[in-house]
Design a protein around this motif. Structure first.
Motif, mmCIF file in Angstrom:
data_model
loop_
_atom_site.group_PDB
_atom_site.id
_atom_site.type_symbol
_atom_site.label_atom_id
_atom_site.label_comp_id
_atom_site.label_asym_id
_atom_site.label_seq_id
_atom_site.Cartn_x
_atom_site.Cartn_y
_atom_site.Cartn_z
ATOM 1 N N GLU A 43 7.885 -3.028 2.887
ATOM 2 C CA GLU A 43 6.462 -3.003 2.527
ATOM 3 C C GLU A 43 5.794 -2.000 3.477
ATOM 4 N N TYR A 44 5.478 -0.813 2.966
ATOM 5 C CA TYR A 44 4.845 0.230 3.776
ATOM 6 C C TYR A 44 3.345 0.132 3.539
ATOM 7 N N TYR A 45 2.602 -0.245 4.558
ATOM 8 C CA TYR A 45 1.202 -0.570 4.349
ATOM 9 C C TYR A 45 0.352 -0.138 5.544
ATOM 10 N N ASN A 46 -0.946 -0.355 5.420
ATOM 11 C CA ASN A 46 -1.895 -0.086 6.485
ATOM 12 C C ASN A 46 -2.777 -1.319 6.620
ATOM 13 N N SER A 47 -2.865 -1.869 7.797
ATOM 14 C CA SER A 47 -3.581 -3.137 7.970
ATOM 15 C C SER A 47 -5.076 -3.029 7.725
ATOM 16 N N ASP A 48 -5.606 -1.800 7.641
ATOM 17 C CA ASP A 48 -7.033 -1.625 7.345
ATOM 18 C C ASP A 48 -7.309 -1.400 5.854
ATOM 19 N N CYS A 49 -6.246 -1.357 5.048
ATOM 20 C CA CYS A 49 -6.371 -1.032 3.622
ATOM 21 C C CYS A 49 -6.581 -2.318 2.819
ATOM 22 N N SER A 50 -7.640 -2.335 2.000
ATOM 23 C CA SER A 50 -7.969 -3.539 1.229
ATOM 24 C C SER A 50 -6.897 -3.863 0.186
ATOM 25 N N VAL A 51 -6.354 -2.823 -0.455
ATOM 26 C CA VAL A 51 -5.291 -3.059 -1.445
ATOM 27 C C VAL A 51 -4.047 -3.601 -0.746
ATOM 28 N N CYS A 52 -3.768 -3.071 0.452
ATOM 29 C CA CYS A 52 -2.616 -3.555 1.230
ATOM 30 C C CYS A 52 -2.763 -5.038 1.568
ATOM 31 N N LYS A 53 -3.979 -5.434 1.878
ATOM 32 C CA LYS A 53 -4.224 -6.840 2.208
ATOM 33 C C LYS A 53 -3.971 -7.732 0.996
ATOM 34 N N ARG A 54 -4.366 -7.239 -0.175
ATOM 35 C CA ARG A 54 -4.117 -8.004 -1.401
ATOM 36 C C ARG A 54 -2.627 -8.081 -1.694
ATOM 37 N N LEU A 55 -1.915 -6.965 -1.453
ATOM 38 C CA LEU A 55 -0.462 -6.976 -1.629
ATOM 39 C C LEU A 55 0.173 -7.958 -0.653
ATOM 40 N N GLY A 56 -0.290 -7.925 0.595
ATOM 41 C CA GLY A 56 0.239 -8.844 1.592
ATOM 42 C C GLY A 56 0.045 -10.297 1.194
ATOM 43 N N ASN A 96 12.800 11.648 4.759
ATOM 44 C CA ASN A 96 11.954 12.723 4.211
ATOM 45 C C ASN A 96 10.883 12.164 3.279
ATOM 46 N N LEU A 97 10.177 11.158 3.765
ATOM 47 C CA LEU A 97 9.128 10.511 2.982
ATOM 48 C C LEU A 97 7.762 10.830 3.585
ATOM 49 N N HIS A 98 6.850 11.310 2.743
ATOM 50 C CA HIS A 98 5.509 11.693 3.189
ATOM 51 C C HIS A 98 4.511 11.090 2.200
ATOM 52 N N PHE A 99 3.740 10.121 2.655
ATOM 53 C CA PHE A 99 2.837 9.417 1.751
ATOM 54 C C PHE A 99 1.391 9.784 2.020
ATOM 55 N N GLU A 100 0.643 10.026 0.939
ATOM 56 C CA GLU A 100 -0.776 10.354 1.055
ATOM 57 C C GLU A 100 -1.644 9.112 0.939
ATOM 58 N N SER A 101 -1.046 8.019 0.528
ATOM 59 C CA SER A 101 -1.808 6.785 0.383
ATOM 60 C C SER A 101 -0.879 5.598 0.583
ATOM 61 N N VAL A 102 -1.467 4.451 0.751
ATOM 62 C CA VAL A 102 -0.730 3.183 0.872
ATOM 63 C C VAL A 102 -1.423 2.170 -0.025
#
Length: 279
Positions: A43-56, A96-102
């Motif tokens: 689970e690649y996420y950002n703790s400040d991201c609202s969508v990430c929190k919903r996924l969590g 070699n993974l580069h993500f513009e969003s989480v």
């Protein structure tokens, strides 16, 4: 008293079984994956991201999701908002993974070979379906190059391959495959949301057919975004134009190319003085 204690144990069992079990480190996750002959989910996420929190919340409360993931995967959560551990950072770099969003759903085999990735719609159906794709070679991301090389030019395969090339920052190949995608796309569907999503997500060149369609039909480029993003559709075109204008050799462009981009600048209302980009 015994009855109350038993009821408490049952309740705790239900609560625990509703959670995806995450390992404490990436090395521990792959160690267990080898021992149990399983794949690894990250689970690649950002703790400040609202969508990430919903996924969590989904991963930690949904019974169907937790049952599926705990049975088939060893799981690990990687918070991109924190300083990644050296192990985590080296792993993402090597892959070699580069993500513009989480958030991003990532899947690897037990030997750390990349299998599949996906953006997220926060529903149990989506999260489980992406996991199923990771398990099947005909559907996971790692098989896309082979499909393309074998001549598969279906819109689904080409779009997925474009997304993978974008994540790998392979801009040269992305430009080629995105144009293949345009050639395979039904032209009667160009004015649709499907076409807009392709423009927004994977087109990286002003020469691409999707860009050319929308730059010539800017008045139709609306009503695809909702909520806070409503009315921002034109930014997808601006992003491509501005990226190409950042070329350090922009002043050396021939007159034909300069004039073409001046028209883009004016049409998109980036500035009323396009000469500033070429001075």
């Amino acid at each position: 008293m015994k009855k109350v204690y038993f009821s408490f144990l049952v309740l705790m069992s239900v609560i625990l079984n509703a959670q995806v079990v995450f390992e404490s480190s990436l090395s521990e996750a792959f160690k267990k994956a080898k021992e149990q002959n399983k794949q690894v989910f990250i689970e690649y996420y950002n703790s400040d991201c609202s969508v990430c929190k919903r996924l969590g919340d989904l991963l930690r409360t949904d019974q169907e999701v937790s049952t599926f993931y705990n049975k088939r995967f060893i799981n690990y959560a990687m918070n991109s908002n924190e300083s990644l551990s050296e192990e985590d950072n080296n792993f993402i770099t090597k892959a070699n993974l580069h993500f513009e969003s989480v958030p991003i759903l990532l899947y690897f085999d037990k030997n750390q070979n990349f299998l599949h990735h996906s953006g997220v719609t926060v529903t149990s159906e989506h999260v489980i379906n992406e996991a199923k794709k990771a398990i099947l070679p005909d559907y996971n991301t790692s098989g896309l190059k082979a499909k393309y090389d074998a001549g598969d030019r279906s819109v689904r395969t080409l779009y997925a391959y474009c997304d993978m090339l974008k994540v790998n920052k392979n801009d040269i190949m992305l430009t080629k495959v995105a144009q293949d995608l345009f050639e395979s796309f039904k032209k009667e569907e160009l004015p649709t949301n499907k076409s807009y999503v392709i423009l927004k997500q994977v087109v990286n060149s002003s020469d691409n057919g999707f860009f050319q369609y929308w730059i010539n039909n800017v008045d139709k480029l609306k009503d695809f975004e909702t909520g806070q993003k409503a009315g921002t559709e034109i930014l997808s075109l601006e992003k491509i134009v501005l990226k190409e204008l950042s070329d350090p050799n922009v002043k050396k462009w021939d007159l034909t190319k300069k004039n073409k981009f001046k028209q883009y600048i004016l049409k998109l209302k980036i500035t009323d003085n396009p000469e500033v980009f070429f001075e």
